[in-house]
Enzyme design. Sequence first.
Site, PDB file in Angstrom:
ATOM      1  N   ARG A   1      -3.409 -10.363   4.048  1.00  0.00           N
ATOM      2  CA  ARG A   1      -3.561 -10.452   2.597  1.00  0.00           C
ATOM      3  C   ARG A   1      -2.331  -9.824   1.959  1.00  0.00           C
ATOM      4  NH1 ARG A   1      -5.569  -7.318  -1.686  1.00  0.00           N
ATOM      5  NH2 ARG A   1      -6.796  -8.488  -3.249  1.00  0.00           N
TER       6      ARG A   1
ATOM      7  N   LYS B   1       0.832  -1.200   0.000  1.00  0.00           N
ATOM      8  CA  LYS B   1       0.000   0.000   0.000  1.00  0.00           C
ATOM      9  C   LYS B   1       0.871   1.255   0.000  1.00  0.00           C
ATOM     10  CE  LYS B   1      -4.011  -2.102   0.037  1.00  0.00           C
ATOM     11  NZ  LYS B   1      -4.948  -2.180   1.149  1.00  0.00           N
TER      12      LYS B   1
END
Length: 279
Positions: free
Chosen positions: A257, A219
Amino acid sequence: MPRTLPQPPADRPLVMAVVNVTPDSFSDGGRWFDADAAIAHGRELIGQGADILDVGGESTRPGAGRPDEAEELRRIEPVVRALAGEGAVVSVDTMRSSVAAAAVEAGATIVNDVSGGLADERMADVVAGLDVPYVAMHWRGHSTVMQQRTDYADVVADVCAELEARVAALEAAGVRREQLVVDPGFGFAKTADQNWQMLARVAEFERLGLPVLIGTSRKSFLSHVTSPDAALPPDRRDPATAATSVLLAQAGVWGVRVHDVPSTMAALEVAARVAEAGR
């Protein structure tokens, strides 16, 4: 027949590995857009130790456009069918109830919905009927608008409250509590500082009383770790991702994840060995 929620090993979270069947993913730039390439990648991830393969046909990066329903299904159905047919535990990453139903018919046993049922009003009814585990993520809008919706009084408290409301709505629609996993949505309608705050206080999401899935992998809030003056490209954020996986394991989350499985598995093994040595 209901599908039971996978349970993590005693010493680490479950590892959910990403299989992006998209041409415009932020993390891999469409490397697995071809179905054969995506299937081969899924096999590789299982060989590296992934517990779950999360197959998605729609990019949710900021600003991404949406494929239509037929195109999303065309992308993911052969991949889900092949990997599930080989014995992999497959999750379908979709906001569309029709795609979720088709993927479960093809062999998926988990539905991972980044909108938590808000993008498709039929999703709750469909998931209740399918009786499969369902990941409900915190969501405030599609990729084109989500980064305009980052106002929070207290990001952790507000995300918890909004997730509690979604869980109540899902249960009212017939989704069993035993089916549910919650995801606070790192990177979705969150600034970099808000992501760091959530990571620092991740244990507070346990107050929801449900398994917690976290996706920090690659991210953008990790892009300046070790690189303050220039953003690291996504594929160079795996060491920072592995560090977050250790923190998440220590917080007791149900699953992480990730895109890169080997670095995650190594980091989780280090955390498990330290924890075992300290007992």
